[in-house]
Design a protein around this motif. Structure first.
Motif, PDB file in Angstrom:
ATOM      1  N   PRO A  99       6.863   5.223  -3.858  1.00 38.47           N
ATOM      2  CA  PRO A  99       7.898   4.815  -2.796  1.00 38.47           C
ATOM      3  C   PRO A  99       8.386   6.030  -1.906  1.00 38.47           C
ATOM      4  N   LEU A 100       8.385   7.293  -2.572  1.00 40.02           N
ATOM      5  CA  LEU A 100       8.873   8.412  -1.680  1.00 40.02           C
ATOM      6  C   LEU A 100       7.916   8.774  -0.723  1.00 40.02           C
ATOM      7  N   ARG A 101       6.398   8.506  -1.108  1.00 42.58           N
ATOM      8  CA  ARG A 101       5.459   8.841  -0.128  1.00 42.58           C
ATOM      9  C   ARG A 101       5.627   7.781   1.282  1.00 42.58           C
ATOM     10  N   LEU A 102       5.732   6.461   0.634  1.00 39.15           N
ATOM     11  CA  LEU A 102       6.110   5.631   1.993  1.00 39.15           C
ATOM     12  C   LEU A 102       7.242   5.988   2.714  1.00 39.15           C
ATOM     13  N   GLY A 103       8.291   6.286   2.046  1.00 37.71           N
ATOM     14  CA  GLY A 103       9.439   6.799   2.760  1.00 37.71           C
ATOM     15  C   GLY A 103       9.299   7.826   3.785  1.00 37.71           C
ATOM     16  N   PHE A 104       8.424   8.715   3.354  1.00 36.53           N
ATOM     17  CA  PHE A 104       8.108   9.917   4.039  1.00 36.53           C
ATOM     18  C   PHE A 104       7.336   9.505   5.392  1.00 36.53           C
ATOM     19  N   LEU A 105       6.374   8.674   4.968  1.00 38.54           N
ATOM     20  CA  LEU A 105       5.540   8.105   6.238  1.00 38.54           C
ATOM     21  C   LEU A 105       6.329   7.433   7.164  1.00 38.54           C
ATOM     22  N   LEU A 106       7.302   6.692   6.682  1.00 39.23           N
ATOM     23  CA  LEU A 106       8.306   5.853   7.817  1.00 39.23           C
ATOM     24  C   LEU A 106       9.024   6.792   8.543  1.00 39.23           C
ATOM     25  N   VAL A 107       9.618   8.237   7.896  1.00 36.43           N
ATOM     26  CA  VAL A 107      10.152   9.107   8.717  1.00 36.43           C
ATOM     27  C   VAL A 107       9.212   9.858   9.797  1.00 36.43           C
ATOM     28  N   LEU A 108       8.099   9.814   9.545  1.00 32.81           N
ATOM     29  CA  LEU A 108       6.971  10.497  10.588  1.00 32.81           C
ATOM     30  C   LEU A 108       6.581   9.363  11.598  1.00 32.81           C
ATOM     31  N   VAL A 109       6.717   7.903  11.430  1.00 37.82           N
ATOM     32  CA  VAL A 109       6.595   7.278  12.437  1.00 37.82           C
ATOM     33  C   VAL A 109       7.895   6.682  12.865  1.00 37.82           C
ATOM     34  N   GLY A 110       9.135   7.407  12.330  1.00 34.25           N
ATOM     35  CA  GLY A 110      10.709   6.921  12.762  1.00 34.25           C
ATOM     36  C   GLY A 110      10.709   6.596  14.384  1.00 34.25           C
ATOM     37  N   THR A 111       9.848   7.210  15.294  1.00 43.61           N
ATOM     38  CA  THR A 111      10.178   7.152  16.714  1.00 43.61           C
ATOM     39  C   THR A 111       9.671   5.703  17.065  1.00 43.61           C
ATOM     40  N   THR A 112       8.657   5.029  16.479  1.00 42.59           N
ATOM     41  CA  THR A 112       8.150   3.921  16.489  1.00 42.59           C
ATOM     42  C   THR A 112       9.074   2.812  15.909  1.00 42.59           C
ATOM     43  N   ILE A 113       9.550   3.109  14.775  1.00 41.52           N
ATOM     44  CA  ILE A 113      10.303   2.237  14.105  1.00 41.52           C
ATOM     45  C   ILE A 113      11.703   2.049  14.735  1.00 41.52           C
ATOM     46  N   SER A 114      12.087   3.267  15.271  1.00 44.09           N
ATOM     47  CA  SER A 114      13.331   3.296  15.846  1.00 44.09           C
ATOM     48  C   SER A 114      13.383   2.514  17.116  1.00 44.09           C
ATOM     49  N   ALA A 115      12.523   2.564  17.807  1.00 43.25           N
ATOM     50  CA  ALA A 115      12.151   1.915  19.188  1.00 43.25           C
ATOM     51  C   ALA A 115      12.389   0.186  19.027  1.00 43.25           C
ATOM     52  N   LEU A 116      11.549  -0.044  17.746  1.00 46.30           N
ATOM     53  CA  LEU A 116      11.566  -1.460  17.496  1.00 46.30           C
ATOM     54  C   LEU A 116      13.054  -2.006  17.139  1.00 46.30           C
ATOM     55  N   THR A 117      13.535  -1.173  16.206  1.00 44.09           N
ATOM     56  CA  THR A 117      14.828  -1.534  15.730  1.00 44.09           C
ATOM     57  C   THR A 117      15.944  -1.437  16.665  1.00 44.09           C
ATOM     58  N   GLU A 118      15.810  -0.414  17.609  1.00 40.76           N
ATOM     59  CA  GLU A 118      16.925  -0.495  18.894  1.00 40.76           C
ATOM     60  C   GLU A 118      16.801  -1.720  19.662  1.00 40.76           C
ATOM     61  N   ARG A 119      15.545  -1.994  19.922  1.00 35.96           N
ATOM     62  CA  ARG A 119      15.439  -3.262  20.858  1.00 35.96           C
ATOM     63  C   ARG A 119      15.833  -4.255  19.911  1.00 35.96           C
ATOM     64  N   THR A 120      15.653  -4.760  18.858  1.00 34.86           N
ATOM     65  CA  THR A 120      16.025  -6.076  18.151  1.00 34.86           C
ATOM     66  C   THR A 120      17.661  -5.889  17.983  1.00 34.86           C
ATOM     67  N   ARG A 121      18.010  -4.718  17.905  1.00 32.02           N
ATOM     68  CA  ARG A 121      19.648  -4.387  17.685  1.00 32.02           C
ATOM     69  C   ARG A 121      20.350  -4.684  19.410  1.00 32.02           C
ATOM     70  N   ALA A 122      19.557  -4.282  20.178  1.00 36.39           N
ATOM     71  CA  ALA A 122      20.045  -4.511  21.447  1.00 36.39           C
ATOM     72  C   ALA A 122      20.083  -6.048  21.742  1.00 36.39           C
ATOM     73  N   GLU A 123      19.126  -6.641  21.354  1.00 38.55           N
ATOM     74  CA  GLU A 123      18.890  -8.208  21.691  1.00 38.55           C
ATOM     75  C   GLU A 123      19.956  -8.899  20.903  1.00 38.55           C
ATOM     76  N   TRP A 124      20.329  -8.446  19.862  1.00 38.64           N
ATOM     77  CA  TRP A 124      21.580  -9.125  18.956  1.00 38.64           C
ATOM     78  C   TRP A 124      22.707  -8.960  19.471  1.00 38.64           C
ATOM     79  N   ARG A 125      22.936  -7.832  19.954  1.00 35.67           N
ATOM     80  CA  ARG A 125      24.419  -7.222  20.385  1.00 35.67           C
ATOM     81  C   ARG A 125      24.522  -8.066  21.779  1.00 35.67           C
ATOM     82  N   GLU A 126      23.304  -8.218  22.639  1.00 32.08           N
ATOM     83  CA  GLU A 126      23.606  -9.145  23.713  1.00 32.08           C
ATOM     84  C   GLU A 126      23.993 -10.474  23.459  1.00 32.08           C
ATOM     85  N   GLN A 127      23.213 -10.944  22.507  1.00 34.09           N
ATOM     86  CA  GLN A 127      23.550 -12.549  22.226  1.00 34.09           C
ATOM     87  C   GLN A 127      25.140 -12.573  21.501  1.00 34.09           C
ATOM     88  N   THR A 128      25.320 -11.565  20.776  1.00 34.13           N
ATOM     89  CA  THR A 128      26.685 -11.603  20.285  1.00 34.13           C
ATOM     90  C   THR A 128      27.735 -11.431  21.259  1.00 34.13           C
TER      91      THR A 128
END
Length: 354
Positions: A99-128
């Protein structure tokens, strides 16, 4: 009607919510720190269970070897020189190191994950936001006039969540976001863009565009979308006032002529110019406001009430000396000059910010 053009304008418009900007250096440092923390956690896990690992050199595992194993395992697939030999070490590797290795990989690809998360959060905030916003103020144009209008609203007690800025410049909307306002990047004359600002549910519309023709189009569109909102617009030239009123604006401010009048008054009487500037500027000591009559003021001549400038009766403002007023009625509104409340005061030259 150019339906395709309006659809394209709606797709190109972008929502912007209040935020606190984080610089790229801080983001990189925080991610590197998180990656290093995961390696240190893996080092601690391996070191505590070092008796279950075998080193190809035959030496027992020390802290440095545990750190080495954790680093190469989390960052690569490992070299095989240090392996878990006992059952307990293999269980720990499966349940903790993997699991730590998977977490490390998630940190390395954090830019992509962050972009996807930010888009989802923005859509949720807009609807709210859409579900909650009511009777808000839409400001079309966030240039010098728009910023001054917002500063005045804020100084008079309007909450940032009750203001929505629409501007074609992303930099202007970004500035509005930094001041705590919701903003939309788009053409304020397009119904698709104004619909994203929920103009149909707005109580007030302030049009502070750079050109008069844009102001006229924005007023026409806003009035077509909302028949009850109070629309106030600013124009540079007096001959365009009639166009704005025909287009649906309730109030039209002629910025160039007004500024010229103030300049003329100030040149003849600097003291009067200073007082007028305080009255027109938010939070400088004096302000023009509107209130209901006090019980002891009902039935009195408005000329006997020192601070009254005008009386609003049936939605129509009348100068305090207008003989049609007669006595003040309980349902009148009084336009007064007063001291700015202490909570709303600001230093001259400082704009109200979020």
């Amino acid at each position: 009607m150019d339906v395709q053009g309006e659809d394209e304008a709606g797709r190109q418009s972008r929502f912007g919510f209040p935020y606190r900007p984080r610089g790229p250096f801080r983001i990189i440092v925080s991610r590197l720190a998180l990656a290093f923390a995961l390696i240190l956690l893996g080092t601690a896990v391996v070191y505590l269970g070092r008796s279950g690992y075998r080193d190809s050199t035959g030496h027992p595992l020390g802290l440095l070897t545990s750190f080495y194993y954790s680093a190469v395992t989390l960052t690569t697939i490992g070299y095989g020189d240090v392996v878990p030999a006992s059952d307990s070490a293999r269980v720990v590797n499966t349940l903790v190191i993997t699991p730590l290795r998977l977490g490390f990989l998630l940190v390395l690809v954090g830019t992509t994950i962050s972009a996807l998360t930010e888009r989802t959060r923005a859509e949720w905030r807009e609807q709210t936001w859409r579900g909650k916003v009511r009777n808000h103020t839409v400001v079309v144009g966030y240039g010098t006039k728009g910023r001054a209008a917002v500063a005045t609203l804020r100084a008079r007690g309007t909450e940032p969540r009750e203001i929505v800025v629409v501007d074609a410049a992303a930099s202007a909307v970004g500035e509005a976001n930094r001041h705590g306002l919701v903003g939309i990047v788009g053409d304020g004359t397009r119904s698709e863009v104004l619909a994203r600002a929920e103009l149909g549910k707005a109580g007030h519309v302030l049009i502070a565009t750079a050109s008069d023709d844009t102001a006229v189009l924005a007023a026409l569109t806003a009035r077509r979308m909302n028949s009850s909102a109070i629309i106030t617009a600013s124009v540079a030239r007096a001959e365009n006032v009639a166009l704005l009123r025909e287009g649906g604006a309730d109030n039209v401010i002629t910025s160039s002529e007004t500024a010229g009048h103030l300049l003329g008054v100030a040149s003849l009487s600097p003291s009067v110019g200073t007082v007028l500037e305080e009255l027109l500027s938010a939070g400088l000591g004096l302000e023009v406001a509107e209130r209901s009559p006090e019980p002891d003021e009902v039935g009195r001549d408005p000329r006997q009430i020192a601070e009254v400038l005008a009386v609003v009766r049936d939605g129509r403002p009348l100068r305090y000396s207008d003989p049609r007023i007669g006595a003040v009625r309980a349902d009148d509104r009084l336009v007064i000059a007063r001291e700015t409340p202490a909570s709303h005061r600001r230093r001259p030259g400082h704009e109200g910010k979020g």
